[in-house]
Design a protein around this motif. Sequence first.
Motif, mmCIF file in Angstrom:
data_model
loop_
_atom_site.group_PDB
_atom_site.id
_atom_site.type_symbol
_atom_site.label_atom_id
_atom_site.label_comp_id
_atom_site.label_asym_id
_atom_site.label_seq_id
_atom_site.Cartn_x
_atom_site.Cartn_y
_atom_site.Cartn_z
ATOM 1 N N ILE A 103 -3.319 35.542 -36.385
ATOM 2 C CA ILE A 103 -2.915 34.160 -36.128
ATOM 3 C C ILE A 103 -2.669 33.992 -34.633
ATOM 4 O O ILE A 103 -2.092 34.871 -33.976
ATOM 5 C CB ILE A 103 -1.644 33.818 -36.925
ATOM 6 C CG1 ILE A 103 -1.921 33.957 -38.434
ATOM 7 C CG2 ILE A 103 -1.156 32.409 -36.605
ATOM 8 C CD1 ILE A 103 -0.670 33.919 -39.286
ATOM 9 N N SER A 104 -3.055 32.879 -34.072
ATOM 10 C CA SER A 104 -2.986 32.669 -32.629
ATOM 11 C C SER A 104 -1.557 32.517 -32.126
ATOM 12 O O SER A 104 -0.651 32.101 -32.855
ATOM 13 C CB SER A 104 -3.789 31.424 -32.241
ATOM 14 O OG SER A 104 -3.126 30.250 -32.676
ATOM 15 N N ARG A 105 -1.360 32.844 -30.844
ATOM 16 C CA ARG A 105 -0.065 32.660 -30.187
ATOM 17 C C ARG A 105 0.340 31.188 -30.178
ATOM 18 O O ARG A 105 1.517 30.857 -30.284
ATOM 19 C CB ARG A 105 -0.149 33.201 -28.757
ATOM 20 C CG ARG A 105 1.125 33.021 -27.929
ATOM 21 C CD ARG A 105 0.910 33.496 -26.506
ATOM 22 N NE ARG A 105 0.784 34.938 -26.434
ATOM 23 C CZ ARG A 105 1.800 35.771 -26.179
ATOM 24 N NH1 ARG A 105 3.008 35.275 -25.968
ATOM 25 N NH2 ARG A 105 1.600 37.057 -26.108
ATOM 26 N N ALA A 106 -0.640 30.301 -30.048
ATOM 27 C CA ALA A 106 -0.348 28.865 -30.019
ATOM 28 C C ALA A 106 0.324 28.416 -31.307
ATOM 29 O O ALA A 106 1.175 27.514 -31.296
ATOM 30 C CB ALA A 106 -1.628 28.069 -29.787
ATOM 31 N N ARG A 107 -0.025 29.027 -32.424
ATOM 32 C CA ARG A 107 0.574 28.657 -33.708
ATOM 33 C C ARG A 107 2.064 28.987 -33.726
ATOM 34 O O ARG A 107 2.852 28.280 -34.356
ATOM 35 C CB ARG A 107 -0.155 29.393 -34.845
ATOM 36 C CG ARG A 107 0.418 29.148 -36.237
ATOM 37 C CD ARG A 107 0.355 27.699 -36.658
ATOM 38 N NE ARG A 107 0.901 27.540 -38.006
ATOM 39 C CZ ARG A 107 1.149 26.359 -38.580
ATOM 40 N NH1 ARG A 107 0.886 25.234 -37.936
ATOM 41 N NH2 ARG A 107 1.642 26.310 -39.797
ATOM 42 N N VAL A 108 2.460 30.050 -33.034
ATOM 43 C CA VAL A 108 3.874 30.427 -32.966
ATOM 44 C C VAL A 108 4.683 29.302 -32.343
ATOM 45 O O VAL A 108 5.733 28.897 -32.862
ATOM 46 C CB VAL A 108 4.051 31.732 -32.171
ATOM 47 C CG1 VAL A 108 5.537 32.010 -31.931
ATOM 48 C CG2 VAL A 108 3.401 32.892 -32.901
ATOM 49 N N ALA A 109 4.192 28.769 -31.229
ATOM 50 C CA ALA A 109 4.898 27.669 -30.561
ATOM 51 C C ALA A 109 4.961 26.435 -31.456
ATOM 52 O O ALA A 109 5.986 25.751 -31.523
ATOM 53 C CB ALA A 109 4.199 27.336 -29.250
#
Length: 308
Positions: A103-109
Amino acid sequence: MIETRGLTKRFGGTLAVNDLSVTVRPGAITGFLGPNGSGKSTTMRMIMGLDRPTSGNATVNGRPYHRLRYPLREIGALLDAEAAHPGRSAHDHLLCLAHSNGISRARVADVLDLVGLSAVAGRRVGRFSLGMKQRLGIGAALLGDPEILVLDEPMNGLDPEGILWVRTLMRSFAAQGRAVFVSSHLMNEMQGTADHVIVIGQGRLIADEAMAAFVAGNSLATVHVRAPHPMVLQSVLEAAGGQVRKESDGSLTVIGLSTSRVGDLALTAGVAVHELWTRNDSLESVFMRLTREHVEFRADAPMTMAGA
């Protein structure tokens, strides 16, 4: 979709879950109810592959959890708000989970913003309140944008705003055609939120049906009537087999006779009726009555405090 077939779990001599076969379908919020010790958490742990069944099976979209290549993308779960490492920040906790599932880092934000933790993303989880940990746990469950959400007591530690947020989140999730499987002891909340209900006691299935049908079908409906001559009406209703109790406001509560029967009897007796209505049991009342024999810990009488 979640399915269990003959799901059974023993811990030594204790039968925690006993031959449980249920289906959690998409497009609905399914409430999972039962007294403490009924096997709810154990069932959820077996679905998530954390406990191995003694017999039977649990599948997620037709496969056992351990066979899902990227499980967070199919099913997200909050089973324990204390599961995050206390020395890790909220951001890093989610980032670690994201890396493990592609899962992408952008999804964490995005998820941190969704659960309202962006401002404390860099704070260590050990400094979080229970409500903040609940939000983080829900964030972890949402991280893979899954089709199924499993939540065990997600409203613990939340303030009224947080409870409203969880309720809205679950409704939105189900409205998108996804499945929500939620365990809670907040009966009023479940009655107003869940579309379907699964009730277990001592590991065995008690009920599995639509929430409205479950409450209506197991209610002891009471009729309430207000009349200018309640004593006359009470005698008439009791003679017809009704159990009648006079309330402090002068109205009568009637069990054993329908609303229409009470109205017909009053008309025949020439007694005017000013108000006539029926009240069904709440989910809490129905639940307490159906699970009375399945309660592991029961307080039968109030304690007398020393020195009182």
